[in-house]
Design an enzyme around this catalytic site. Structure first.
Site, PDB file in Angstrom:
ATOM      1  N   GLY A  20     -20.183  36.803  -9.576  1.00  0.00           N
ATOM      2  CA  GLY A  20     -19.881  37.559 -10.790  1.00  0.00           C
ATOM      3  C   GLY A  20     -18.395  37.869 -10.902  1.00  0.00           C
ATOM      4  N   ASN A  42     -27.986  35.043  -7.799  1.00  0.00           N
ATOM      5  CA  ASN A  42     -29.044  34.284  -8.486  1.00  0.00           C
ATOM      6  C   ASN A  42     -28.543  33.693  -9.802  1.00  0.00           C
ATOM      7  OD1 ASN A  42     -28.918  36.447 -10.219  1.00  0.00           O
ATOM      8  ND2 ASN A  42     -31.124  36.793 -10.305  1.00  0.00           N
ATOM      9  N   ALA A 122     -22.132  49.149  -4.680  1.00  0.00           N
ATOM     10  CA  ALA A 122     -21.293  49.237  -5.878  1.00  0.00           C
ATOM     11  C   ALA A 122     -22.036  50.099  -6.888  1.00  0.00           C
ATOM     12  CB  ALA A 122     -21.036  47.840  -6.435  1.00  0.00           C
ATOM     13  N   TYR A 153     -30.204  51.018 -16.083  1.00  0.00           N
ATOM     14  CA  TYR A 153     -28.994  50.816 -15.281  1.00  0.00           C
ATOM     15  C   TYR A 153     -28.566  52.140 -14.633  1.00  0.00           C
ATOM     16  CZ  TYR A 153     -24.145  49.312 -14.315  1.00  0.00           C
ATOM     17  OH  TYR A 153     -22.946  48.987 -13.722  1.00  0.00           O
ATOM     18  N   ARG A 194     -18.678  43.419 -23.211  1.00  0.00           N
ATOM     19  CA  ARG A 194     -17.875  44.571 -22.786  1.00  0.00           C
ATOM     20  C   ARG A 194     -16.601  44.620 -23.601  1.00  0.00           C
ATOM     21  NH1 ARG A 194     -18.662  44.728 -16.292  1.00  0.00           N
ATOM     22  NH2 ARG A 194     -19.072  42.502 -16.509  1.00  0.00           N
TER      23      ARG A 194
HETATM   24  P1  NAD Z   1     -21.318  40.681 -13.213  1.00  0.00           P
HETATM   25  O1  NAD Z   1     -22.495  40.665 -14.134  1.00  0.00           O
HETATM   26  O2  NAD Z   1     -20.157  39.806 -13.522  1.00  0.00           O
HETATM   27  O3  NAD Z   1     -21.779  40.379 -11.727  1.00  0.00           O
HETATM   28  C1  NAD Z   1     -23.036  40.685 -11.225  1.00  0.00           C
HETATM   29  C2  NAD Z   1     -23.471  39.534 -10.349  1.00  0.00           C
HETATM   30  O4  NAD Z   1     -24.766  39.850  -9.786  1.00  0.00           O
HETATM   31  C3  NAD Z   1     -23.645  38.230 -11.123  1.00  0.00           C
HETATM   32  O5  NAD Z   1     -23.043  37.159 -10.430  1.00  0.00           O
HETATM   33  C4  NAD Z   1     -25.163  38.043 -11.202  1.00  0.00           C
HETATM   34  O6  NAD Z   1     -25.567  36.700 -11.321  1.00  0.00           O
HETATM   35  C5  NAD Z   1     -25.595  38.705  -9.905  1.00  0.00           C
HETATM   36  N1  NAD Z   1     -26.992  39.155  -9.925  1.00  0.00           N
HETATM   37  C6  NAD Z   1     -27.616  39.858 -10.889  1.00  0.00           C
HETATM   38  N2  NAD Z   1     -28.878  40.091 -10.545  1.00  0.00           N
HETATM   39  C7  NAD Z   1     -29.066  39.520  -9.325  1.00  0.00           C
HETATM   40  C8  NAD Z   1     -30.164  39.416  -8.436  1.00  0.00           C
HETATM   41  N3  NAD Z   1     -31.357  39.933  -8.747  1.00  0.00           N
HETATM   42  N4  NAD Z   1     -30.003  38.764  -7.268  1.00  0.00           N
HETATM   43  C9  NAD Z   1     -28.795  38.221  -6.938  1.00  0.00           C
HETATM   44  N5  NAD Z   1     -27.725  38.277  -7.754  1.00  0.00           N
HETATM   45  C10 NAD Z   1     -27.849  38.923  -8.930  1.00  0.00           C
HETATM   46  O7  NAD Z   1     -20.858  42.204 -13.129  1.00  0.00           O
HETATM   47  P2  NAD Z   1     -19.569  42.858 -12.444  1.00  0.00           P
HETATM   48  O8  NAD Z   1     -18.789  43.497 -13.504  1.00  0.00           O
HETATM   49  O9  NAD Z   1     -18.924  41.914 -11.530  1.00  0.00           O
HETATM   50  O10 NAD Z   1     -20.253  44.022 -11.599  1.00  0.00           O
HETATM   51  C11 NAD Z   1     -20.514  43.907 -10.209  1.00  0.00           C
HETATM   52  C12 NAD Z   1     -21.096  45.206  -9.694  1.00  0.00           C
HETATM   53  O11 NAD Z   1     -20.177  46.278  -9.920  1.00  0.00           O
HETATM   54  C13 NAD Z   1     -22.401  45.588 -10.372  1.00  0.00           C
HETATM   55  O12 NAD Z   1     -23.266  46.135  -9.400  1.00  0.00           O
HETATM   56  C14 NAD Z   1     -21.991  46.659 -11.352  1.00  0.00           C
HETATM   57  O13 NAD Z   1     -23.032  47.561 -11.597  1.00  0.00           O
HETATM   58  C15 NAD Z   1     -20.828  47.322 -10.626  1.00  0.00           C
HETATM   59  N6  NAD Z   1     -19.923  47.972 -11.578  1.00  0.00           N
HETATM   60  C16 NAD Z   1     -19.103  47.210 -12.379  1.00  0.00           C
HETATM   61  C17 NAD Z   1     -18.274  47.857 -13.289  1.00  0.00           C
HETATM   62  C18 NAD Z   1     -17.338  47.075 -14.186  1.00  0.00           C
HETATM   63  O14 NAD Z   1     -16.603  47.696 -14.976  1.00  0.00           O
HETATM   64  N7  NAD Z   1     -17.266  45.774 -14.115  1.00  0.00           N
HETATM   65  C19 NAD Z   1     -18.274  49.259 -13.381  1.00  0.00           C
HETATM   66  C20 NAD Z   1     -19.132  49.967 -12.565  1.00  0.00           C
HETATM   67  C21 NAD Z   1     -19.940  49.326 -11.643  1.00  0.00           C
HETATM   68  N1  UDP Z   2     -17.126  49.053 -27.610  1.00  0.00           N
HETATM   69  C1  UDP Z   2     -16.606  48.820 -28.877  1.00  0.00           C
HETATM   70  N2  UDP Z   2     -16.631  47.540 -29.348  1.00  0.00           N
HETATM   71  C2  UDP Z   2     -17.108  46.488 -28.643  1.00  0.00           C
HETATM   72  C3  UDP Z   2     -17.638  46.724 -27.353  1.00  0.00           C
HETATM   73  C4  UDP Z   2     -17.634  48.027 -26.867  1.00  0.00           C
HETATM   74  O1  UDP Z   2     -16.134  49.739 -29.553  1.00  0.00           O
HETATM   75  O2  UDP Z   2     -17.072  45.361 -29.156  1.00  0.00           O
HETATM   76  C5  UDP Z   2     -17.099  50.433 -27.083  1.00  0.00           C
HETATM   77  C6  UDP Z   2     -18.423  50.942 -26.546  1.00  0.00           C
HETATM   78  O3  UDP Z   2     -19.196  51.505 -27.572  1.00  0.00           O
HETATM   79  C7  UDP Z   2     -17.950  51.969 -25.535  1.00  0.00           C
HETATM   80  C8  UDP Z   2     -16.647  51.377 -24.990  1.00  0.00           C
HETATM   81  O4  UDP Z   2     -16.221  50.434 -25.963  1.00  0.00           O
HETATM   82  O5  UDP Z   2     -17.671  53.196 -26.171  1.00  0.00           O
HETATM   83  C9  UDP Z   2     -16.806  50.684 -23.640  1.00  0.00           C
HETATM   84  O6  UDP Z   2     -17.877  49.772 -23.726  1.00  0.00           O
HETATM   85  P1  UDP Z   2     -18.305  48.814 -22.533  1.00  0.00           P
HETATM   86  O7  UDP Z   2     -19.615  48.200 -22.936  1.00  0.00           O
HETATM   87  O8  UDP Z   2     -17.189  47.912 -22.193  1.00  0.00           O
HETATM   88  O9  UDP Z   2     -18.468  49.773 -21.283  1.00  0.00           O
HETATM   89  P2  UDP Z   2     -19.303  51.133 -21.033  1.00  0.00           P
HETATM   90  O10 UDP Z   2     -19.802  51.681 -22.347  1.00  0.00           O
HETATM   91  O11 UDP Z   2     -20.405  50.739 -20.115  1.00  0.00           O
HETATM   92  O12 UDP Z   2     -18.297  52.021 -20.421  1.00  0.00           O
END
Ligand code: NAD
Ligand code: UDP
Length: 335
Positions: A20, A42, A122, A153, A194
């Site tokens: 990811g 996966n 995470a 979530y 996002r």
């Molecule tokens: P992402 O969707 O890019 O990565 C998630 C990865 O997990 C993907 O590669 C996906 O294929 C894999 N995955 C999902 N379900 C699975 C399963 N059942 N078995 C094996 N693999 C599986 O998301 P990301 O942004 O890289 O986030 C990674 C982690 O960080 C997540 O746990 C997310 O909740 C956490 N997180 C991310 C953010 C952010 O801003 N990106 C913020 C808070 C927490």
């Molecule tokens: N958002 C937006 N336009 C978009 C996508 C997201 O205004 O096209 C807003 C969304 O409603 C939220 C903020 O941007 O208030 C961050 O959204 P994101 O889904 O990236 O993350 P999260 O809400 O999980 O923090």
């Protein structure tokens, strides 16, 4: 210069969700620093291109596996990142999202217990829900809707934290919990909905920029490289001085399990984000306003005092620099 505890000693490290966005950056950094990495994914939201450049490292292994099913692997550290992170992906199959969080955490904790590995979860700022406290400190228990569309979530991640701390108390598993705030950077999926990737793609293609609500809601965005450094420092952190002789053959409780906020405390409104992205891309896109999704938090900003005090960690990459790097990536791969 930060001094690591045992990080410089080569390890076998499992990264779930390694294909990811965040996981692929983590795998890359760990390999570069001399560790062996088992990337488990996966491919629900992860993509092969994120990790294809890592296959040249002799220490890299890829396992296609779903963490809702148990697995046995001999590893020293486990970073548990597997879980879809964007609202459109985690709401696609909400029951599965809860399973990934709960069964996935149980499986990784069970594995850590069996092979005596240290395991990092995470977690997310979503455990604070729509916060009544601002900025959010780790002591705040959150304000979360248990029955809404984001609950699979948010509540899934909350139960995962509960499991981590129960495995610590009940089984002495060496746990770490980090609460990650909004993170952005290269390899975000252009279609994951996002805000940063959406706005960049819309600006690049000259389409309207879709602001949900009036754009006055805030977020704090951390560049992925800064986050990875924080995750590694937390995983590595052991109480007491790191200079002491460490017996690598005896895994021990490292002392500070968290939870620990990791994020950038620079808070901005979504409208300002849109304007900055239009400027950086040099786009003529117009802002359009659409309804705010259910339970969309009004404000979010981490208090990172603990990370600063304990890990000497804080983000270093400015928003402008991080956005530019992200835009460059999207221009290269997604136009
Ligand atoms: P992402 O969707 O890019 O990565 C998630 C990865 O997990 C993907 O590669 C996906 O294929 C894999 N995955 C999902 N379900 C699975 C399963 N059942 N078995 C094996 N693999 C599986 O998301 P990301 O942004 O890289 O986030 C990674 C982690 O960080 C997540 O746990 C997310 O909740 C956490 N997180 C991310 C953010 C952010 O801003 N990106 C913020 C808070 C927490
Ligand atoms: N958002 C937006 N336009 C978009 C996508 C997201 O205004 O096209 C807003 C969304 O409603 C939220 C903020 O941007 O208030 C961050 O959204 P994101 O889904 O990236 O993350 P999260 O809400 O999980 O923090």
């Amino acid at each position: 210069m930060h001094k690591y505890c045992t990080y410089d000693h080569p390890k076998r490290i499992l990264v779930t969700g390694g294909a990811g966005f965040i996981g692929s950056h983590l795998c890359e950094r760990l390999l570069r620093d001399g560790h062996d990495v088992v990337c488990l994914d996966n491919f629900f939201t992860g993509i092969r291109r994120n990790i294809s450049h890592l296959t040249g490292y002799p220490g890299f292994e890829l396992i296609r596996h779903d963490i809702t099913e148990a697995i046995l692997l001999e590893v020293d550290w486990i970073f548990n990142l597997a879980c879809p992170a964007s609202p459109i992906h985690y709401q696609y199959n909400p029951v599965k999202t809860t399973k990934v969080n709960v069964l996935g955490a149980l499986n990784m904790l069970g594995l850590a217990k069996r092979v005596r590995a240290r395991v990092l979860q995470a977690s997310t700022s979503e455990v604070y829900g729509n916060p009544e406290m601002h900025p959010q400190t780790e002591e705040y228990w959150g304000s979360v809707n248990p029955i809404g569309r984001r609950s699979c979530y948010d509540e899934g991640k909350r139960v995962a934290e509960t499991l981590f701390f129960d495995y610590l108390r009940q089984n002495k598993v060496d746990i770490k919990v980090v609460r990650i705030f909004n993170t952005y950077g290269p390899r975000m999926r252009p279609d994951d909905g996002r805000v940063v990737s959406n706005f960049i793609i819309q600006a690049m293609r000259g389409r309207d920029i879709t602001i949900y609500g009036d754009g006055s809601q805030t977020r704090s965005f951390c560049y992925v490289e800064d986050l990875i450094e924080g995750m590694i420092r937390m995983m590595d952190y052991e109480t007491g001085e790191c200079d002491r002789e460490i017996d690598y053959t005896k895994p021990s409780l490292s002392g500070f399990p968290g939870p620990l906020n990791l994020g950038n405390p620079h808070e901005i409104t979504i409208r300002t984000l849109a304007e900055k992205i239009i400027e950086i891309v040099g786009s003529r896109s117009q802002l359009v306003f659409e309804p705010l999704p259910e339970d969309d938090p009004r404000r979010r900003c981490p208090d990172i005092t603990k990370a600063k005090d304990m890990l000497a960690w804080e983000p270093h990459i400015s928003f402008e620099e991080g956005l530019q790097k992200t835009v460059d990536h999207f221009l290269k791969y997604e136009k």
